[in-house]
Motif scaffolding. Sequence first.
Motif, PDB file in Angstrom:
ATOM      1  N   GLY A  17       0.646  -1.233   0.102  1.00  0.00           N
ATOM      2  CA  GLY A  17       0.004  -0.066  -0.074  1.00  0.00           C
ATOM      3  C   GLY A  17       0.881   1.413   0.007  1.00  0.00           C
ATOM      4  N   ARG A  18       0.516   2.318  -0.823  1.00  0.00           N
ATOM      5  CA  ARG A  18       1.479   3.445  -0.899  1.00  0.00           C
ATOM      6  C   ARG A  18       0.886   4.689  -0.191  1.00  0.00           C
ATOM      7  N   GLY A  19      -0.275   4.298   0.653  1.00  0.00           N
ATOM      8  CA  GLY A  19      -0.742   5.306   1.600  1.00  0.00           C
ATOM      9  C   GLY A  19      -0.044   5.672   2.765  1.00  0.00           C
ATOM     10  N   GLU A  58     -10.430   2.594 -13.289  1.00  0.00           N
ATOM     11  CA  GLU A  58     -10.448   1.137 -13.765  1.00  0.00           C
ATOM     12  C   GLU A  58      -9.710   0.179 -12.727  1.00  0.00           C
ATOM     13  N   GLY A  59      -8.662   0.826 -11.886  1.00  0.00           N
ATOM     14  CA  GLY A  59      -8.210   0.395 -10.960  1.00  0.00           C
ATOM     15  C   GLY A  59      -9.350  -0.391  -9.705  1.00  0.00           C
ATOM     16  N   ASN A  79      -7.862   1.334   0.117  1.00  0.00           N
ATOM     17  CA  ASN A  79      -6.584   1.378  -0.465  1.00  0.00           C
ATOM     18  C   ASN A  79      -6.393   3.014  -0.879  1.00  0.00           C
ATOM     19  N   ASN A  80      -5.088   3.281  -0.942  1.00  0.00           N
ATOM     20  CA  ASN A  80      -4.707   4.818  -1.308  1.00  0.00           C
ATOM     21  C   ASN A  80      -4.765   4.806  -2.921  1.00  0.00           C
ATOM     22  N   VAL A  81      -4.810   6.036  -3.482  1.00  0.00           N
ATOM     23  CA  VAL A  81      -4.989   6.277  -5.028  1.00  0.00           C
ATOM     24  C   VAL A  81      -4.025   5.435  -5.545  1.00  0.00           C
ATOM     25  N   LEU A  82      -2.596   5.729  -5.267  1.00  0.00           N
ATOM     26  CA  LEU A  82      -1.422   5.096  -6.135  1.00  0.00           C
ATOM     27  C   LEU A  82      -1.613   3.642  -6.036  1.00  0.00           C
ATOM     28  N   SER A  83      -2.087   3.076  -4.822  1.00  0.00           N
ATOM     29  CA  SER A  83      -2.038   1.439  -4.996  1.00  0.00           C
ATOM     30  C   SER A  83      -3.281   1.015  -5.853  1.00  0.00           C
TER      31      SER A  83
END
Lengths: 163, 538
Positions: B161-163, B221-222, B324-328
């Motif tokens: 996770g990128r958060g 999409e994610g 989840n974070n946006v980047l994840s």
Amino acid sequence: MTAVNEQLLPVVAEIVTGLKHKPGALLPILHEVQNRLGYIPPDAVPLIAESLNQSRADIHGVISFYHQFRTTAPGKHTVEVCRAEACQAMGARQLEAHAKTTLGVDYHGTTSDKNVTLEEVYCLGNCACSPSVRINDEIVGRVTPEKFDQLIDELRSQTLEVL
Amino acid sequence: MTDSVTKSSVTTIYIPRDTTALAMGADLLATEIAAEAATRGETVEIIRNGSRGLFWLEPLVEVETASGRIAYGPVESKDIDSLFDQAFLTGETSHPLCQGLTEEIPYLKKQQRLTFARAGITDPVSLEHYQQLDGFNGLKKALQMDGQGIVDEVKTSGLRGRGGAAFPTGIKWQTVLDAKSTEARNGNQDQKYIVCNADEGDSGTFADRMVMEADPYMLIEGMTIAGLAAGADQGYIYLRSEYPVAHQILNEAIAKAEAAGFLGDNLLNSGKTFHLEVRLGAKAYICGEETSLLESLEGKRGMVRSKPPLPALVGLFGQPTIVNNVLSLAAIPYILSQGGQAYANYGMGRSLGTLPFQLAGNIKRGGLIELAFGVTLRELLEEYGGGTFSGQPMRAVQVGGPLCAYLPESQWDTPMEYESFQAIGAGLGHGGIVVFDNSVDMSEQARFSMEFCVAESCGKCTPCRIGSTRGVEVIDRIRNDDNRAANMELLEDLCETMIDGSLCAMGGMTPFPVQSAVKYFPEDFNQPKPAAKGSARS
Ligand SMILES: Cc1cc2nc3c(=O)[nH]c(=O)nc-3n(C[C@H](O)[C@H](O)[C@H](O)COP(=O)(O)O)c2cc1C
Ligand code: SF4
Ligand code: FES
């Protein structure tokens, strides 16, 4: 006072009716009320509470928890100065002092001509071109004290055109 | 092929509609360029793209030519005349603002863009542009797979996770996939949720914002793939209200995706359903913490919940929820379309894939740099950042947001990956890097960390709520040289109490920037500089 609020309450009622079916509707309702009226009139609280089947204390507790919601009318324009680290590294501390002096108000205050309400904000995501300021929905980067004054002058002259 | 090329040809010009480009004047510039073109009888089409993330060049104007897109920046109104005079519409490169072919600018060329591959190239809300550049390929694959197959692919990618907490995404998804929502309390059977944490509250971070503004369909999409994986048909993007441009673009993109069948009932005629809605926060940093975020989404005050139960099991409205974070989530379309292994081939150790680093503060070339984990901070600061904006020497760098440490120069050679940073008592957080030059007063920065915690604490635990107020007072006394030695000791005690006694990382990590400031910059606290280690209590 009461006369003003009587005009506002039908707007609140309309907003609540339109949104209360949403799961977790309270924040969307509060946002919409503040968008339309500029603030959340205390008289709106019983109405919202009743429609959502919650206590007034619950609604009041939510309004007071979030920095964004206000219960008094703001000025015509809202100016937010970013106080967070990336802006600090580029002179935000001087900029906020300048903003307070020029406008003659502290944070959450409104200028005597009712034109500008000053608010603090912690990051606008414009950290690579800091320091940053938000004026209503417009974000401005690399704001020096001179540029700040220019932006405020533009707001004041806009008001004149409207009058 | 006709010979009337000069008369009828349309030149395509790109001018971003990203927050930073707009903050540097892109809207007015676009209007003025259009007007000037009309005056000169030139036919131009202006596309409002996202940003490439080369923010020091914004507004970055690109002109489409036969040899590729040519960049000019930063362009101001006063430059428009000379640009037209020097034939920038034909890609003439002699203008002083010309940066050459965009793709060849070293800052961009040296990056490893997986997540940001499309950023700045396309019109963010154009479904056609998105599909021309591989958009929805991941979703199409996912629609052929079962939930377990999708989760396995995410596990293979090694994505964490990128958060901030770097928890393995695949494991989180597995938990939600396996969760029986019928066991949840609300009697609301089989309901699961996907929640995107788009609160991006850390100073110095803007990668989430860029995803939403430059490539919103990738996030859509994610999240849709996450929905297919876990069996969730409803998603929410919890977006901070400080991002009005992202709000506007996300809503435009969601409406278009729905109309075209990429969202909603019967996704791409598969019989599957996924609905998505944006919800706005209301200026509260703590609402980035996942349980507080869920409370806020439910219409309550953003008070942190104790864990367990995990949100994966008892999340939004009591149902199993992926937060989840946006980047994840934005990494997922690549992982599905190229395969988890392709993603895992980047990175080092247990930090796989890429991280979009964000260079901000007092830096000459601030912007977004996506690279595999393992690059050193110094490379980012010097090779990409080019030193400070002020031209003064760098003194301190805060990596990972307001809850992470300030790093002195001796630590800048640490590789940027989770374990190496942990080893020096630092964190990567969301990849934000904020640079300070030698005019910084580190006791003032330490004081601000405590002050920020006073303003943003949810109020549930005493060490965080009250401790931070005491922290401000103690640092004030130290700064005033009032009973300094005793107050330094008190500050250390207070920091330890907050670390040990707080429920979440707000109170539990606020001491990190403070302690690092004291440890590495003692002279700013009126302490002797050669801080030999023996002086502190153990
Ligand atoms: C005080 C605090 C603030 C946080 N703010 C954010 C944030 O703004 N965005 C975010 O994605 N995660 C934030 N987090 C981390 C989230 O709690 C959570 O770990 C994350 O959303 C999980 O998503 P991920 O696994 O994709 O990283 C924050 C955590 C804490 C303790
Ligand atoms: S540490 Fe602070 S923010 Fe976190 S739960 Fe406790 S009081 Fe709330
Ligand atoms: S810190 Fe001010 S815009 Fe991010």
